[in-house]
Design a protein around this motif. Sequence first.
Motif, PDB file in Angstrom:
ATOM      1  N   TRP A 193     -10.716   6.307  -1.614  1.00 42.17           N
ATOM      2  CA  TRP A 193     -11.155   5.211  -0.758  1.00 42.17           C
ATOM      3  C   TRP A 193     -12.250   5.678   0.180  1.00 42.17           C
ATOM      4  O   TRP A 193     -12.287   6.832   0.597  1.00 42.17           O
ATOM      5  CB  TRP A 193      -9.989   4.686   0.071  1.00 42.17           C
ATOM      6  CG  TRP A 193      -8.948   3.950  -0.706  1.00 42.17           C
ATOM      7  CD1 TRP A 193      -9.021   3.523  -1.996  1.00 42.17           C
ATOM      8  CD2 TRP A 193      -7.663   3.562  -0.237  1.00 42.17           C
ATOM      9  NE1 TRP A 193      -7.859   2.899  -2.357  1.00 42.17           N
ATOM     10  CE2 TRP A 193      -7.011   2.906  -1.293  1.00 42.17           C
ATOM     11  CE3 TRP A 193      -7.000   3.712   0.970  1.00 42.17           C
ATOM     12  CZ2 TRP A 193      -5.732   2.379  -1.175  1.00 42.17           C
ATOM     13  CZ3 TRP A 193      -5.719   3.192   1.093  1.00 42.17           C
ATOM     14  CH2 TRP A 193      -5.093   2.530   0.034  1.00 42.17           C
ATOM     15  N   ARG A 213      -5.722   7.114  -2.479  1.00 40.97           N
ATOM     16  CA  ARG A 213      -6.227   7.017  -1.100  1.00 40.97           C
ATOM     17  C   ARG A 213      -7.429   7.928  -0.869  1.00 40.97           C
ATOM     18  O   ARG A 213      -8.326   7.600  -0.109  1.00 40.97           O
ATOM     19  CB  ARG A 213      -5.115   7.339  -0.098  1.00 40.97           C
ATOM     20  CG  ARG A 213      -4.050   6.264  -0.012  1.00 40.97           C
ATOM     21  CD  ARG A 213      -2.908   6.716   0.886  1.00 40.97           C
ATOM     22  NE  ARG A 213      -1.784   5.808   0.821  1.00 40.97           N
ATOM     23  CZ  ARG A 213      -1.368   5.050   1.826  1.00 40.97           C
ATOM     24  NH1 ARG A 213      -1.985   5.091   2.979  1.00 40.97           N
ATOM     25  NH2 ARG A 213      -0.340   4.251   1.690  1.00 40.97           N
ATOM     26  N   ARG A 267     -10.125   3.618   4.665  1.00 36.39           N
ATOM     27  CA  ARG A 267      -9.010   4.412   5.225  1.00 36.39           C
ATOM     28  C   ARG A 267      -8.795   4.070   6.696  1.00 36.39           C
ATOM     29  O   ARG A 267      -7.659   3.920   7.147  1.00 36.39           O
ATOM     30  CB  ARG A 267      -9.275   5.904   5.038  1.00 36.39           C
ATOM     31  CG  ARG A 267      -9.034   6.370   3.605  1.00 36.39           C
ATOM     32  CD  ARG A 267      -8.928   7.865   3.521  1.00 36.39           C
ATOM     33  NE  ARG A 267     -10.177   8.531   3.818  1.00 36.39           N
ATOM     34  CZ  ARG A 267     -11.013   9.015   2.907  1.00 36.39           C
ATOM     35  NH1 ARG A 267     -10.717   8.912   1.632  1.00 36.39           N
ATOM     36  NH2 ARG A 267     -12.122   9.613   3.271  1.00 36.39           N
ATOM     37  N   ASN A 302      -1.526   9.461  -2.799  1.00 37.23           N
ATOM     38  CA  ASN A 302      -2.560  10.243  -2.101  1.00 37.23           C
ATOM     39  C   ASN A 302      -3.847  10.344  -2.912  1.00 37.23           C
ATOM     40  O   ASN A 302      -4.939  10.300  -2.355  1.00 37.23           O
ATOM     41  CB  ASN A 302      -2.036  11.646  -1.754  1.00 37.23           C
ATOM     42  CG  ASN A 302      -1.052  11.596  -0.614  1.00 37.23           C
ATOM     43  OD1 ASN A 302      -1.054  10.667   0.188  1.00 37.23           O
ATOM     44  ND2 ASN A 302      -0.185  12.595  -0.549  1.00 37.23           N
ATOM     45  N   ALA A 344      -0.101   2.920  -3.395  1.00 33.34           N
ATOM     46  CA  ALA A 344      -1.255   3.797  -3.220  1.00 33.34           C
ATOM     47  C   ALA A 344      -0.827   5.238  -2.947  1.00 33.34           C
ATOM     48  O   ALA A 344      -0.459   5.579  -1.826  1.00 33.34           O
ATOM     49  CB  ALA A 344      -2.145   3.276  -2.101  1.00 33.34           C
ATOM     50  N   ILE A 395       0.844  -1.200   0.000  1.00 31.94           N
ATOM     51  CA  ILE A 395       0.000   0.000   0.000  1.00 31.94           C
ATOM     52  C   ILE A 395       0.876   1.246   0.000  1.00 31.94           C
ATOM     53  O   ILE A 395       0.637   2.189  -0.763  1.00 31.94           O
ATOM     54  CB  ILE A 395      -0.978  -0.018   1.187  1.00 31.94           C
ATOM     55  CG1 ILE A 395      -2.056  -1.067   0.923  1.00 31.94           C
ATOM     56  CG2 ILE A 395      -1.589   1.363   1.418  1.00 31.94           C
ATOM     57  CD1 ILE A 395      -3.007  -1.297   2.049  1.00 31.94           C
TER      58      ILE A 395
END
Length: 192
Positions: free
Chosen positions: A128, A125, A133, A122, A120, A116
Amino acid sequence: MSLIDERQDFSDVADIFLLHGSMQSPAFLDGRLCALLALRDVSADAWLDEVCQSLGVEQPRDQASAERLLGWRRQTVEALSASDLDYSPLLPDELFSLGEQAQGLKEWTLGFIEVIDEVADNELRERWSQALREAIEDLDALGRIDTDIDDSPENENDLFALTEHARMAAMLLYTEQHPGMPQVEQTDAPVH
């Protein structure tokens, strides 16, 4: 039944690691596998390369080992994308002490979080859900748990709850990254 069709557990994969001279636990790589499948859809060849690199070998020592390692990936893909949401992290089972089981969960979590952090950004994220989160934040803390625990019913219950949390976080990540897979809303699906 071929090796590919058999459901593999922690000990099966650990035996393959031993065959390649590695004492490491498969839990860390299983955490990486789960996150990679959710975020990048790692190919069979790329997965085999990653496992071999981790084991310090150029390639699996034989066809049976390669089939087992690829079967591990396939089994994980199928479990993550199945409508019955039966994915389970590849962790030490009740044959191991609670401390060893906790260490396996910690290693799985560290592998999962490592991917992650690598993949992943920002922007991803931010897309999500709040639930995902929060689950990922909880896993961050789980990667720091004390694994020096005794075999007590309380510790067993706590470990079960933590494992379930990791399992649900993994499935949540997969389902958010693969909308419509699994088709959990579909109730009239044919039964196999």
